[in-house]
Write an enzyme that holds these catalytic residues in place. Structure first.
Site, PDB file in Angstrom:
ATOM      1  N   CYS A  44       0.835  -1.209   0.000  1.00 54.39           N
ATOM      2  CA  CYS A  44       0.000   0.000   0.000  1.00 54.39           C
ATOM      3  C   CYS A  44       0.868   1.257   0.000  1.00 54.39           C
ATOM      4  CB  CYS A  44      -0.922  -0.011   1.218  1.00 54.39           C
ATOM      5  SG  CYS A  44      -2.036   1.399   1.262  1.00 54.39           S
TER       6      CYS A  44
ATOM      7  N   CYS B   6       0.554   4.504   7.101  1.00 51.47           N
ATOM      8  CA  CYS B   6      -0.105   4.355   8.413  1.00 51.47           C
ATOM      9  C   CYS B   6       0.813   3.570   9.366  1.00 51.47           C
ATOM     10  CB  CYS B   6      -1.445   3.656   8.242  1.00 51.47           C
ATOM     11  SG  CYS B   6      -2.452   4.400   6.918  1.00 51.47           S
TER      12      CYS B   6
ATOM     13  N   CYS C 149       0.356  -0.198  10.358  1.00 49.62           N
ATOM     14  CA  CYS C 149      -0.120  -1.178   9.370  1.00 49.62           C
ATOM     15  C   CYS C 149       1.007  -1.998   8.754  1.00 49.62           C
ATOM     16  CB  CYS C 149      -0.906  -0.467   8.277  1.00 49.62           C
ATOM     17  SG  CYS C 149      -1.703  -1.630   7.146  1.00 49.62           S
TER      18      CYS C 149
ATOM     19  N   CYS D 150     -16.615  -9.368   5.357  1.00 50.19           N
ATOM     20  CA  CYS D 150     -15.972  -8.071   5.138  1.00 50.19           C
ATOM     21  C   CYS D 150     -14.685  -8.276   4.338  1.00 50.19           C
ATOM     22  CB  CYS D 150     -15.670  -7.439   6.486  1.00 50.19           C
ATOM     23  SG  CYS D 150     -14.866  -5.835   6.332  1.00 50.19           S
TER      24      CYS D 150
ATOM     25  N   CYS E 189     -19.628  -6.255   3.425  1.00 51.76           N
ATOM     26  CA  CYS E 189     -18.909  -5.053   3.866  1.00 51.76           C
ATOM     27  C   CYS E 189     -17.592  -5.032   3.094  1.00 51.76           C
ATOM     28  CB  CYS E 189     -18.639  -5.155   5.371  1.00 51.76           C
ATOM     29  SG  CYS E 189     -17.632  -3.795   6.009  1.00 51.76           S
TER      30      CYS E 189
ATOM     31  N   CYS F  91     -19.542   1.882   8.625  1.00 48.89           N
ATOM     32  CA  CYS F  91     -18.793   1.180   9.676  1.00 48.89           C
ATOM     33  C   CYS F  91     -17.539   2.017   9.907  1.00 48.89           C
ATOM     34  CB  CYS F  91     -18.440  -0.233   9.211  1.00 48.89           C
ATOM     35  SG  CYS F  91     -17.341  -1.105  10.353  1.00 48.89           S
TER      36      CYS F  91
ATOM     37  N   ARG G  71     -18.090  -2.953  17.823  1.00 52.02           N
ATOM     38  CA  ARG G  71     -17.361  -4.207  17.548  1.00 52.02           C
ATOM     39  C   ARG G  71     -16.037  -4.257  18.296  1.00 52.02           C
ATOM     40  NH1 ARG G  71     -16.803  -4.621  11.964  1.00 52.02           N
ATOM     41  NH2 ARG G  71     -18.954  -5.299  11.993  1.00 52.02           N
TER      42      ARG G  71
END
Ligand code: SAM
Ligand code: DTB
Ligand code: SF4
Length: 325
Positions: free
Chosen positions: A66, A70, A73, A109, A140, A200, A272
């Site tokens: 990616c 972040c 991550c 998801c 999702c 979400c 969640r």
């Protein structure tokens, strides 16, 4: 004017949504633990089945490489150790979704390590959404930031929820992520909402933020109008190679407090208990359910990190008298 007359003459558009302040949430965080959990449990019982927990299964449909940085991550090309893989084929996704349904999940998801999808990626993902929905599962996806028109395409494909987290307090965001601004994430959440897809949206705790910053993240979520239908609270999983791999662990009771404050301030939302469950004891998870968590990720993997085996969750649900919902 009587209460009845008010109800007859006031249109819902004129009823102001409650606005939460950081001070009010810090005050909740500071309550004695028993008082906070009692309040959260009262709110929980007014709005939800006290013993029902919804099960969502995650699948990484595009792993690693990616462009974003972040700090938590494993899938960032800047520091992540997750191997870069191509977008999965629809048949692979359908097989995983069928297996999740057979084990009792009600929502599937699909996550992609993208800053945002290209239109040609979206052709493939909309096929996946249609195929997973045809199995009778809620769908999702979490694909990063969306451009104009992309949310509408996802809605037409039958998407139920779009996951896009604020991740942390606005004032802490650029200490964790430098390649985009949190305002860009708010823009995507608006696009999702306007397209009629359920939102979400949650965050991560345990990244070195202060209690006030945890309150600030929850204020941003609770003051959305309406608040997100689903609020994932992730505990940082310190992934090897990431800038946060050595972040000091959060006091477990502070994690429970975060769940409780989310429950009190977002009474109608599903809260969640998300990443970090594998590292939690059964007793800590039980406290999270008592604090108002009523949804989990179910299955032995999150995106790249581990999650409890289904057998362990089944045993825990049996011991606590919880029902998969
Ligand atoms: N790329 C998309 C995005 O950033 O929205 C979707 C995938 S991204 C991995 C989804 C969410 O996973 C992040 O927003 C973050 O909240 C969560 N996450 C990622 N790594 C994590 C970690 N190590 N611990 C806890 N949560 C994590
Ligand atoms: C969310 O809030 N948590 C999930 C889901 N949305 C996509 C992701 C957790 C990822 C944990 C780290 C990993 O598996 O790499
Ligand atoms: Fe990319 Fe999402 Fe990971 Fe950030 S959280 S590096 S955007 S996959």
């Amino acid at each position: 004017m009587t209460a009845t007359a008010t109800a007859q003459t006031t249109s819902p558009a004129f009823v102001p949504a409650p606005r939460w302040t950081i001070e009010a949430l810090v005050a909740l965080f500071e309550l004695p633990f028993n008082d906070l959990l009692f309040r959260a449990q009262q709110v929980h019982r007014e709005h939800h089945d006290a013993n029902g927990v919804q099960l969502s299964t995650l699948l990484s449909i595009k792993t690693g490489g990616c462009s974003e940085d972040c700090g938590y991550c494993s899938q960032s090309a800047h520091h992540g150790e997750a191997q870069r893989e191509a977008l999965l084929e629809t048949e692979q996704v359908v097989a995983a979704a069928q297996a999740a349904k057979d084990k009792g999940a009600t929502r599937f998801c699909m996550g992609a390590a993208w800053r945002g999808p290209k239109d040609k990626d979206l052709d493939r993902v909309t096929d996946m959404i249609g195929a997973v929905k045809a199995l009778g599962l809620e769908t999702c996806v979490t694909l990063g930031m969306l451009k104009d028109g992309q949310a509408e395409r996802l809605k037409s494909a039958g998407l139920d929820y779009y996951n896009h987290n604020l991740d942390t307090a606005p004032e802490f965001y650029n200490q964790v992520i430098k390649t985009h601004a949190q305002s860009e994430r708010f823009d995507t959440i608006d696009k999702v909402r306007e397209a009629g897809i359920k939102v979400c949206c949650g965050g991560i705790v345990g990244m070195g933020e202060t209690r006030r910053q945890r309150a600030s993240l929850l204020v941003e979520l609770a003051n959305m109008n309406p608040p997100p239908e689903s609020v994932p609270i992730n505990e940082l999983v310190p992934m090897p190679g990431t800038p946060l791999e050595n972040a000091p662990p959060l006091d477990p009771f502070e994690f429970v407090r975060t769940i409780a404050v989310a429950r009190i301030t977002m009474p109608g939302s599903m809260v969640r208990l998300s990443a970090g469950r594998q590292e939690m004891s059964d007793e800590l998870q039980a406290l999270c359910f008592l604090a108002g968590a009523n949804s989990i990720f179910y299955g032995d993997k999150l995106l790249t990190a581990g999650n409890p085996e289904a057998d362990r969750d089944e045993a825990l649900f049996a011991r606590l008298g919880l029902n998969a919902a």
